[in-house]
Design a protein around this motif. Structure first.
Motif, PDB file in Angstrom:
ATOM      1  N   GLU A 166      31.193 -21.349 -17.439  1.00  0.00           N
ATOM      2  CA  GLU A 166      30.725 -19.977 -17.196  1.00  0.00           C
ATOM      3  C   GLU A 166      29.659 -19.630 -18.215  1.00  0.00           C
ATOM      4  N   VAL A 167      28.817 -18.659 -17.869  1.00  0.00           N
ATOM      5  CA  VAL A 167      27.824 -18.126 -18.797  1.00  0.00           C
ATOM      6  C   VAL A 167      27.991 -16.611 -18.812  1.00  0.00           C
ATOM      7  N   PHE A 168      28.081 -16.046 -19.999  1.00  0.00           N
ATOM      8  CA  PHE A 168      28.234 -14.601 -20.165  1.00  0.00           C
ATOM      9  C   PHE A 168      26.951 -14.042 -20.767  1.00  0.00           C
ATOM     10  N   THR A 169      26.377 -13.013 -20.122  1.00  0.00           N
ATOM     11  CA  THR A 169      25.120 -12.431 -20.580  1.00  0.00           C
ATOM     12  C   THR A 169      25.229 -10.912 -20.612  1.00  0.00           C
ATOM     13  N   PRO A 170      24.472 -10.247 -21.501  1.00  0.00           N
ATOM     14  CA  PRO A 170      24.516  -8.776 -21.558  1.00  0.00           C
ATOM     15  C   PRO A 170      23.728  -8.121 -20.424  1.00  0.00           C
ATOM     16  N   PHE A 171      22.874  -8.875 -19.756  1.00  0.00           N
ATOM     17  CA  PHE A 171      22.106  -8.366 -18.619  1.00  0.00           C
ATOM     18  C   PHE A 171      21.831  -9.531 -17.675  1.00  0.00           C
ATOM     19  N   PRO A 172      21.507  -9.259 -16.414  1.00  0.00           N
ATOM     20  CA  PRO A 172      21.227 -10.360 -15.480  1.00  0.00           C
ATOM     21  C   PRO A 172      20.014 -11.169 -15.931  1.00  0.00           C
ATOM     22  N   VAL A 173      20.140 -12.467 -15.942  1.00  0.00           N
ATOM     23  CA  VAL A 173      19.044 -13.358 -16.326  1.00  0.00           C
ATOM     24  C   VAL A 173      18.507 -13.999 -15.047  1.00  0.00           C
ATOM     25  N   HIS A 174      17.254 -13.689 -14.746  1.00  0.00           N
ATOM     26  CA  HIS A 174      16.634 -14.182 -13.513  1.00  0.00           C
ATOM     27  C   HIS A 174      16.580 -15.710 -13.512  1.00  0.00           C
ATOM     28  N   GLY A 175      17.083 -16.314 -12.425  1.00  0.00           N
ATOM     29  CA  GLY A 175      17.036 -17.765 -12.272  1.00  0.00           C
ATOM     30  C   GLY A 175      18.208 -18.505 -12.883  1.00  0.00           C
TER      31      GLY A 175
END
Length: 175
Positions: A33-42
C-alpha cells in the motif's frame, strides 16, 4: 524471516515517491500500500493497479434514477392525479415529457451521486466508527509512506528503499 513483516519507507516529496514506486516495481518487490496526504496523479498506474469500474456503476445508477423518475412522474402526473397545468394535455406521458426533462435529469444525477458515495464507502470498507488504518500520522500532513512486503530479504530491501530516496525506513511486524 516470516511473511508478516513489512517495511515502511517514508518519503517527503511526491516526485521521489513516484520514482521509488517505479524502481520498487521494476525490482519485483511487492508494494502492499501507499499512503499519501493528497492524491498523487499517476500513482495508481505506477503501482500497477487495475482501472476502476466505478464509472460503470455510475452509469447503471444513473439509468436507475432515470427509470425511477420516469415511472414516478408517469404515475403521479398521468395515472394517479392528472391535472391541467397551463393548458397542457395530461392524457399521456409522451405529450408532457418536455416538461418532465428537468426532473428526469435531476433524479439521474441524484441517484448516480448518492449511490456512488454508498458504493465507494462499501468498496473501501469505510464503516461508521471504523478505526483509522493509517500507519503513520505524518501521512495526513506532509509525508508519503510506501509499505513493502518482506520475504526473507529484509536487509537487501531496507538498503534498496534507502537508495530510492526514503528519509526513513522501518521494519514493522504486521498483525
Amino acid at each position: 524471516m516470516s511473511s508478516n513483516k513489512v517495511i515502511h519507507a517514508i518519503y517527503n516529496d511526491d516526485d521521489i515517491l513516484m520514482d521509488a514506486v517505479k524502481q520498487t516495481r521494476k525490482a519485483h518487490h511487492h508494494i502492499e500500500e501507499v499512503f499519501t496526504p493528497f492524491p498523487v496523479h499517476g500513482l495508481d498506474k505506477a503501482m500497477g493497479l487495475a482501472p476502476t469500474r466505478l464509472a460503470i456503476c455510475a452509469f447503471i445508477y444513473g439509468c436507475i434514477g432515470l427509470s425511477v423518475a420516469t415511472a414516478m412522474m408517469n404515475y403521479i402526473m398521468i395515472t394517479d392525479w392528472p391535472q391541467d397545468i397551463g393548458g397542457k394535455p395530461s392524457m399521456s406521458y409522451i405529450q408532457n415529457m418536455p416538461a418532465f426533462v428537468p426532473v428526469m435529469f435531476e433524479m439521474t444525477v441524484f441517484f448516480a451521486a448518492h449511490l456512488m458515495v454508498i458504493t465507494f464507502y462499501m468498496r473501501s470498507k469505510l464503516w461508521p466508527f471504523k478505526e483509522a488504518e493509517n500507519p503513520d500520522v505524518r501521512t495526513t500532513d506532509d509525508h508519503f509512506l510506501m509499505e513493502v512486503a518482506v520475504k526473507d530479504n529484509e536487509e537487501e530491501l531496507t538498503s534498496f528503499l534507502r537508495n530510492t530516496g526514503a528519509v526513513e525506513v522501518k521494519v514493522i511486524e504486521k498483525h
